[in-house]
Enzyme design. Structure first.
Site, PDB file in Angstrom:
ATOM      1  N   TYR A   1      -3.647  -3.007  -8.517  1.00  0.00           N
ATOM      2  CA  TYR A   1      -5.020  -3.132  -8.031  1.00  0.00           C
ATOM      3  C   TYR A   1      -5.462  -1.789  -7.480  1.00  0.00           C
ATOM      4  O   TYR A   1      -4.777  -1.180  -6.668  1.00  0.00           O
ATOM      5  CB  TYR A   1      -5.107  -4.197  -6.929  1.00  0.00           C
ATOM      6  CG  TYR A   1      -6.522  -4.397  -6.415  1.00  0.00           C
ATOM      7  CD1 TYR A   1      -7.517  -4.938  -7.232  1.00  0.00           C
ATOM      8  CD2 TYR A   1      -6.872  -4.035  -5.113  1.00  0.00           C
ATOM      9  CE1 TYR A   1      -8.813  -5.127  -6.761  1.00  0.00           C
ATOM     10  CE2 TYR A   1      -8.165  -4.217  -4.637  1.00  0.00           C
ATOM     11  CZ  TYR A   1      -9.130  -4.755  -5.471  1.00  0.00           C
ATOM     12  OH  TYR A   1     -10.417  -4.931  -5.007  1.00  0.00           O
TER      13      TYR A   1
ATOM     14  N   ASP B   1      -2.310   6.196  -6.648  1.00  0.00           N
ATOM     15  CA  ASP B   1      -3.178   5.463  -5.746  1.00  0.00           C
ATOM     16  C   ASP B   1      -2.349   5.121  -4.513  1.00  0.00           C
ATOM     17  O   ASP B   1      -1.602   4.144  -4.498  1.00  0.00           O
ATOM     18  CB  ASP B   1      -3.701   4.207  -6.446  1.00  0.00           C
ATOM     19  CG  ASP B   1      -4.568   3.363  -5.511  1.00  0.00           C
ATOM     20  OD1 ASP B   1      -4.642   3.699  -4.319  1.00  0.00           O
ATOM     21  OD2 ASP B   1      -5.155   2.379  -5.989  1.00  0.00           O
TER      22      ASP B   1
ATOM     23  N   LYS C   1      -7.174   2.939   3.831  1.00  0.00           N
ATOM     24  CA  LYS C   1      -6.497   2.109   4.826  1.00  0.00           C
ATOM     25  C   LYS C   1      -6.070   2.915   6.069  1.00  0.00           C
ATOM     26  O   LYS C   1      -6.887   3.214   6.903  1.00  0.00           O
ATOM     27  CB  LYS C   1      -5.343   1.352   4.180  1.00  0.00           C
ATOM     28  CG  LYS C   1      -5.865   0.418   3.044  1.00  0.00           C
ATOM     29  CD  LYS C   1      -4.870  -0.602   2.591  1.00  0.00           C
ATOM     30  CE  LYS C   1      -5.321  -1.317   1.334  1.00  0.00           C
ATOM     31  NZ  LYS C   1      -5.970  -2.586   1.524  1.00  0.00           N
TER      32      LYS C   1
HETATM   33  N1  PLP Z   1      -6.089   0.800  -4.108  1.00  0.00           N
HETATM   34  C1  PLP Z   1      -5.124   0.051  -3.554  1.00  0.00           C
HETATM   35  C2  PLP Z   1      -3.701   0.362  -3.857  1.00  0.00           C
HETATM   36  C3  PLP Z   1      -5.460  -1.001  -2.701  1.00  0.00           C
HETATM   37  O1  PLP Z   1      -4.487  -1.735  -2.166  1.00  0.00           O
HETATM   38  C4  PLP Z   1      -6.818  -1.264  -2.440  1.00  0.00           C
HETATM   39  C5  PLP Z   1      -7.202  -2.374  -1.565  1.00  0.00           C
HETATM   40  O2  PLP Z   1      -6.452  -3.213  -1.189  1.00  0.00           O
HETATM   41  C6  PLP Z   1      -7.785  -0.453  -3.033  1.00  0.00           C
HETATM   42  C7  PLP Z   1      -7.389   0.574  -3.858  1.00  0.00           C
HETATM   43  C8  PLP Z   1      -9.236  -0.686  -2.763  1.00  0.00           C
HETATM   44  O3  PLP Z   1      -9.525  -0.329  -1.456  1.00  0.00           O
HETATM   45  P1  PLP Z   1     -10.802  -0.947  -0.712  1.00  0.00           P
HETATM   46  O4  PLP Z   1     -10.522  -2.397  -0.505  1.00  0.00           O
HETATM   47  O5  PLP Z   1     -10.872  -0.152   0.552  1.00  0.00           O
HETATM   48  O6  PLP Z   1     -11.970  -0.705  -1.596  1.00  0.00           O
END
Ligand code: PLP
Length: 435
Positions: free
Chosen positions: A150, A245, A273
């Site tokens: 994700y 990511d 985060k």
């Molecule tokens: N990338 C990863 C690995 C994530 O865990 C998340 C959200 O949980 C995101 C991107 C997206 O972040 P946001 O919810 O701040 O848009």
């Protein structure tokens, strides 16, 4: 109120009735609606340290941690003080502040792959922009992601996504045109052979591999030994970029993120985060050369009214200052290992097949005998058992992310007695699952 909901949740359930009239599903992010665990969500009034309190006045040990940002627990005094001070000076200017450079310096010092960084407001923005950057730099359009990975909800990344999308059983999303994901290629996580084959077939068209170095949105799945190194070699060999990511893992599994923990240097890194200390903040960064493509230095356009927001910068700075000397990670490791050991022993003694997966303070008990190497394995988990376990835990005052496919987050505020209370509750919850 669902039939299973006891009167002790009455105020939350009433609040949910109201919210459902006003917000889709009553929430502002799907997993919060508790659909996969078949009950109403609890509404939170406050958080302090390792605990949250709900509208009915019940206090819970919290392992949601706002889905990752709250590495220091709820409302740590240093962060609250810094945010309050910043707010008194003004909440947003649309003009530069020095706090942006201060946080940029800390990020660049921490992450070996980053020489320049752009702050944005959410992980979704960070990954969406980073993909655009990878395409701009390479002049190629295809991207590779893992099934169950994700990366936020940008169109191109919503193919076979994990997290809430997995929980809701949505393989992609309505409204995403097939053209938007036509260049998104999928392979299973931890499968270097599949990635090698894909590159052999169309390596010259691939802009980047976009990957969570520790998969945290299919539960928590660590990379197999050599996997990330293998991806690094493949990307380099084919002129593609390696995009980590680290929205979840950055400053979480180590101060320098998963790239430091596993010793693999990506070309582009996304953060989120923890970097915002509980306020909306995320970032993407890379070498000076790659970042020279970002506007206004280069032709890749990306912007944001609230990007580099002073309150978010203050919260991020205060958080990273606490984390920098490494003591916090030793404490997190001790607490998380204690929790994992206790959960494992409790599941064994109840005779419930559980595969306990952990990287630092990211934990996931899969209701599955294991091994869990990827999404396909994670999907074999007994989600009914998870639902039963979740219900028993929340009734016992322990709140978990409401899905088998989410990671639990331990914070520095989770002291031994809090961990031990969790293990005691889990022992009873595993027995309830068995019976
Ligand atoms: N990338 C990863 C690995 C994530 O865990 C998340 C959200 O949980 C995101 C991107 C997206 O972040 P946001 O919810 O701040 O848009």
């Amino acid at each position: 109120m669902p039939k299973t909901q006891a009167p002790r949740y009455a105020k939350s359930s009433r609040a949910f009735v109201r919210a459902k009239k006003l917000l889709p599903g009553g929430v502002n992010s799907p997993v919060r609606a508790y659909r996969s665990v078949g009950r109403d969500p609890i509404f939170i009034t406050r958080g302090r340290g390792a605990f949250v309190t709900d509208l009915d006045g019940r206090r819970y040990v919290d392992y949601v941690g706002s889905y990752g940002p709250l590495i220091l627990g709820h409302a740590p005094s240093t962060v609250i003080k810094a945010v309050a001070q910043a707010a008194r000076r003004g909440t947003s200017f649309g003009m530069p502040t020095q706090a942006e450079s201060e946080l940029a310096e800390m990020v660049i010092d921490a992450l070996p792959s980053i020489e320049k960084v752009r702050f944005v407001n959410s992980g979704t923005e960070a990954t969406m922009s980073a993909i655009r950057l990878a395409r701009a730099v390479t002049g190629r359009s295809r991207i590779v992601k893992c099934t169950g990975g994700y990366h936020g909800h940008a169109d191109a990344l919503l193919a076979e996504a994990g997290s809430g999308a997995a929980t809701c059983g949505v393989p992609g999303s309505a409204g995403v045109p097939t053209t938007a994901i036509a260049d998104t290629l999928l392979v299973p996580f931890n499968d270097l052979a599949a990635m090698t084959k894909l590159f052999a077939q169309q390596g010259e068209k691939i802009a980047c591999i976009a990957i969570e170095p520790v998969a945290g949105n299919m539960g928590c799945v660590p990379p197999a030994p050599g996997y990330l190194q293998g991806l690094r070699r493949l990307a380099t060999r084919h002129g593609a970029l390696l995009l980590f990511d680290e929205v979840m893992t950055g400053f979480r599994v180590a101060y320098g993120g998963a790239q430091t923990l596993y010793g693999v240097k990506p070309d582009i890194t996304c953060l989120g985060k923890v970097i915002g200390g509980g306020l909306p903040c995320a970032a993407y960064g890379a070498s000076r050369e790659i970042m020279s493509s970002v506007a206004p230095d280069g032709p890749m356009y990306q912007a944001g009214t609230l990007s580099g927001n002073p309150l978010a910068m203050a919260a991020g700075l205060a958080t990273l200052r606490v984390l920098r000397d490494g003591k916090a990670y030793r404490r997190l490791e001790r607490a998380s290992a204690r929790l994992a050991r206790g959960l494992d022993a409790a599941a064994r003694s109840a005779g419930v097949p559980v595969h306990l997966s952990r990287v630092g303070s990211m934990i996931c008990p899969f209701f599955h005998a294991g091994p869990v190497r990827n999404y396909e394995d994670a999907r074999q988990s007994d989600t009914n058992a998870f639902t039963k376990f979740f219900g028993a835990m929340i009734d016992a005052g322990i709140v978990l992310p409401p899905s088998q496919y989410e990671t639990w987050f331990v914070s520095t505020a989770h002291e031994d007695r809090v961990i031990d209370r969790t293990i005691d509750a889990a022992a009873r919850a595993f027995e309830a699952v068995r019976d």
